[in-house]
Motif scaffolding. Structure first.
Motif, PDB file in Angstrom:
ATOM      1  N   GLN A   1      39.149  55.187  40.652  1.00  0.00           N
ATOM      2  CA  GLN A   1      40.579  55.408  40.898  1.00  0.00           C
ATOM      3  C   GLN A   1      41.381  54.106  40.953  1.00  0.00           C
ATOM      4  OE1 GLN A   1      42.026  58.433  40.770  1.00  0.00           O
ATOM      5  NE2 GLN A   1      39.947  59.120  40.232  1.00  0.00           N
ATOM      6  N   LYS A   2      40.832  53.042  40.381  1.00  0.00           N
ATOM      7  CA  LYS A   2      41.558  51.782  40.238  1.00  0.00           C
ATOM      8  C   LYS A   2      41.974  51.643  38.771  1.00  0.00           C
ATOM      9  CE  LYS A   2      40.976  50.098  44.468  1.00  0.00           C
ATOM     10  NZ  LYS A   2      40.282  51.248  45.090  1.00  0.00           N
ATOM     11  N   SER A   3      43.063  50.922  38.541  1.00  0.00           N
ATOM     12  CA  SER A   3      43.537  50.732  37.166  1.00  0.00           C
ATOM     13  C   SER A   3      42.693  49.669  36.458  1.00  0.00           C
ATOM     14  CB  SER A   3      45.004  50.310  37.163  1.00  0.00           C
ATOM     15  OG  SER A   3      45.138  48.992  37.667  1.00  0.00           O
TER      16      SER A   3
ATOM     17  N   ILE B   1      43.821  54.664  34.757  1.00  0.00           N
ATOM     18  CA  ILE B   1      43.031  54.755  35.982  1.00  0.00           C
ATOM     19  C   ILE B   1      41.580  55.070  35.632  1.00  0.00           C
ATOM     20  CG2 ILE B   1      42.755  55.947  38.190  1.00  0.00           C
ATOM     21  CD1 ILE B   1      45.265  54.225  37.991  1.00  0.00           C
TER      22      ILE B   1
END
Length: 745
Positions: free
Chosen positions: A690-692, A722
């Protein structure tokens, strides 16, 4: 006074050698400048320069001693063949497909026969006709590669077939050098002698290759920390000349030894560096050889034999184009690719010169053959680019004129031939067994022969010398004897075949043959050192020992085999690990380019160039002198001399190359190793889920060039995308950081 006389005499002997070398290099230098300016092959320039500088033209400076020219030419052949060997690699030969092999062999057989028949028809002698056929059968790698580069066709399918055929032709040319030497010495074509020469060549090729791969890469790895460029160059040339001496001592040509050592070194991890270091030596002596070749051409001979030159040129172009096309068709290629392949191979070049030189050196060919071959090569050098350029057009024209039924049958045959790829289980087992028998038989025979030649005479007069010598030899060959007679091959396939009753007899016969060969070699060895009775008793003891220590022999053999395979595959593994890591879903790979000082790209930022946006290319790093800039930002500028590593698919790299060419850049020959690598990672760590992609890059300093998610593939994803769990990322970054990420998974 005596010293002065000696010095004067030395100068007298040395002067012609030096002055002739100076003349050769001067003419070569002029040829390079003129033919580079005219965008013509340098080989042709060297030949013409030598032709003008020979003794046949009084208004040009001429050589004073033809013997010295021949010496320089021989040295040139050695280093030329050594460099060809560095580019050859026996592993490439193993990977050559059936299409290339059939194409090359068909063309070689056809042209050798046609050349011989034409020579006989023109009333030439038997040896002249044989050498003519041999010279016409080998195409020119140098000319073809240059033509492909100029025409920009390297991405097309037929190019792979052509390169494969050239690899096969290289090894056949080496075989021809040996066979022609045998024929020339015996002055007759004897089937028994030819077979003996072929078997002798195969024996020594396998021994040299196996021994070389086992020893030489190990030496390079052990002494890597001591290897400066100077030492590496000296050691490489020393190994080359050592193999030249070995080859000459066993009755082969020096050129063969140079080629073999080059092909052995080609399998080491130092191959690229050695090839880079040897390049100036290759260029120097290559120029010397080709200029020397030109000096040996008699213009009067060319005038006298103008008609044969024209006839042989036409036969070369049409004969090679026809036979290569037929070979490609037989192998199952479509008409278009077959015609393109045939027209690409329609010339002769460097190996033809070497074969013609051999005939002249052995004094078995007439004086007119050599200049005729050179003239034919010169003409076909000019015609090759045009033949390649218009091969597709000619293929389309041919297809339109051929009967529709023929075209339909060719297409059907091509589809069916390419669909036949399955190999039966019995073929797999038989091929593996025969390979095992041949390799181990040659290794054991070589060790026993060496022992009988060098060890037996030393211990002949000592009391227990024979026993010690026989025991030592037996210990050395023990692992190979075990592998020859008892090692299991293709276990799963053999078990499948054993279930079918019809294969059991054949399998038992293979086992019996292998065990019989093992017993034969043990008996043969013992018979060298002992009387037949003692040898028989020792044979029983040796068999018992083999039954008692099978596990030890197994371990020892696999230790030797693993060491050999590691040396053999080190270069390939290093390439996969460092330079040629692939983005498999997109056929992406790393390529390297250099920015010239005249380039229009100099001084611009990556953001201004918009390379990624326009071409889909990612820049992995920029190497600027001793400094490497990994994963450069959009604000990074390009400077003269920068070496850039880019990642893209074949098509993207082609477009990028055009883009660079339009802006006056060129690709470098070699790129130093860096710490930037391409790695495949799976998103499994909580800190990345869930991080870019932008956050991932900030944290890891790695550039994401591709993502695979639920079977869907995204190339050059946006930084705002994401990451999700189980995403597969292709990341370019620092080697240590990438390894740390992999270790943390």
């Amino acid at each position: 006074m005596i010293a002065l006389n000696a010095a004067a005499e030395s100068t007298h002997h040395l002067q012609p050698l030096i002055s002739d070398l100076g003349l050769i290099l001067m003419t070569a230098g002029i040829a390079v400048l003129l033919f580079k300016k005219m965008k013509q092959p340098l080989v042709l320039g060297y030949l013409i320069a030598g032709f003008l500088a020979g003794n046949h033209f009084d208004f040009f400076p001429s050589i004073t001693d033809m013997k010295s020219v021949e010496v320089w030419a021989e040295i040139g052949v050695i280093f030329l063949l050594f460099s060809l060997g560095l580019e050859f690699s026996f592993k490439k030969l193993m990977k050559v497909g059936g299409t290339s092999s059939i194409t090359a062999i068909t063309q070689i057989m056809f042209m050798t026969l046609i050349g011989y028949c034409v020579g006989q028809w023109m009333g030439w002698g038997k040896m002249d006709s044989i050498f003519l056929g041999a010279t016409l059968s080998i195409s020119s790698t140098t000319i073809i590669i240059r033509a492909f580069d100029e025409l920009g066709v390297k991405g097309k399918k037929f190019v792979g077939i052509v390169f494969g055929a050239l690899i096969v032709e290289d090894i056949v040319a080496i075989l021809m050098l040996v066979l022609l030497s045998t024929i020339a010495v015996s002055d007759q074509v004897s089937g028994g002698e030819l077979i003996q020469s072929v078997l002798k060549l195969v024996f020594f090729l396998i021994i040299w290759f196996l021994g070389g791969i086992f020893i030489i890469p190990t030496i390079f790895k052990k002494a890597k920390h001591l290897m400066t460029d100077e030492m590496l160059l000296i050691i490489s040339l020393a190994l080359c000349l050592m193999m030249v001496i070995f080859a000459a001592n066993v009755g082969f040509s020096p050129a063969l030894g140079a080629f073999i050592m080059g092909s052995i070194i080609a399998e080491t991890t130092m191959a690229e560096k050695i090839e880079h270091l040897i390049q100036p030596v290759k260029d120097l002596f290559g120029a010397v050889f080709f200029v020397s070749v030109g000096m040996l051409i008699n213009p009067g001979t060319l005038v006298t034999y103008a008609l044969p030159v024209a006839l042989i040129t036409l036969i070369t172009i049409f004969g090679k184009a026809f036979s290569s096309s037929i070979g490609a068709l037989i192998s199952g290629q479509p008409l278009k690719q077959s015609v393109q392949t045939g027209m690409s191979l329609a010339q002769i070049g460097e190996f033809s010169f070497i074969i013609a030189t051999l005939g002249m050196t052995l004094k078995v060919t007439s004086d007119f053959l050599y200049p005729i071959i050179v003239a034919v090569s010169a003409v076909t050098t000019f015609t090759t680019p045009f033949l390649i350029k218009y091969s597709e057009t000619f293929a389309q024209f041919l297809e339109s004129k051929m009967p529709k039924k023929w075209v339909k049958n060719i297409n059907r045959y091509s589809v069916n031939a390419q669909a036949i790829k399955s190999v039966s289980t019995w073929q797999i087992v038989l091929r593996s067994s025969i390979t095992q028998i041949i390799l181990h038989t040659i290794i054991i025979a070589a060790i026993i022969l060496l022992s009988s030649r060098f060890v037996a005479p030393l211990v002949a007069d000592t009391r227990f010398g024979n026993t010690l010598a026989a025991l030592l030899t037996l210990v050395i060959i023990a692992p190979f004897l075990w592998a020859l007679s008892l090692r299991r091959v293709k276990v799963e396939e053999v078990e499948i075949l054993w279930e079918e009753r019809k294969y059991r007899g054949a399998l038992l016969m293979l086992i019996l043959i292998r065990m019989s060969l093992g017993l034969f070699f043990v008996g043969f060895l013992l018979n060298i050192f002992f009387s037949p009775l003692v040898a028989f008793v020792a044979l029983i003891i040796a068999i018992a020992a083999y039954q008692i220590f099978p596990k030890k022999l197994n371990e020892q053999y696999h230790r030797i085999e693993n060491h050999f395979l590691k040396n053999l595959n080190d270069r390939e593994n290093k390439k996969i690990d460092r330079r040629y890591a692939n983005l498999m879903p997109w056929d992406g790979h790393m390529s390297f380019f250099e920015i010239k000082k005249e380039s229009n790209l100099v001084g611009k930022t990556l953001q201004e160039l918009k390379i990624r946006e326009q071409l889909g290319i990612n820049i992995a790093y920029i190497k600027r002198g001793e400094v490497t800039i990994p994963i450069p930002t959009k604000n990074e500028r390009l400077f003269p001399g920068d070496e850039i590593c880019v990642i893209g698919t074949d098509a993207q790299i082609v477009e990028f190359t055009k883009f660079l060419t339009q802006n006056e850049t060129e690709a470098p020959g070699k790129v130093e190793e860096t710490n930037i690598v391409l790695r495949q990672l799976e998103v499994s760590q909580e800190e990345f889920i869930q991080k870019s992609i932008g956050q991932f890059r900030t944290k890891t300093d790695g550039m994401v060039v591709g993502i695979e998610r639920n079977g869907n593939r995204i190339l050059n994803p946006e930084s705002s995308l994401i990451l999700e769990k189980n995403d597969i990322l292709w990341v370019v970054g620092d080697k240590k950081k990438m390894n740390a990420l992999l270790a943390a998974k």
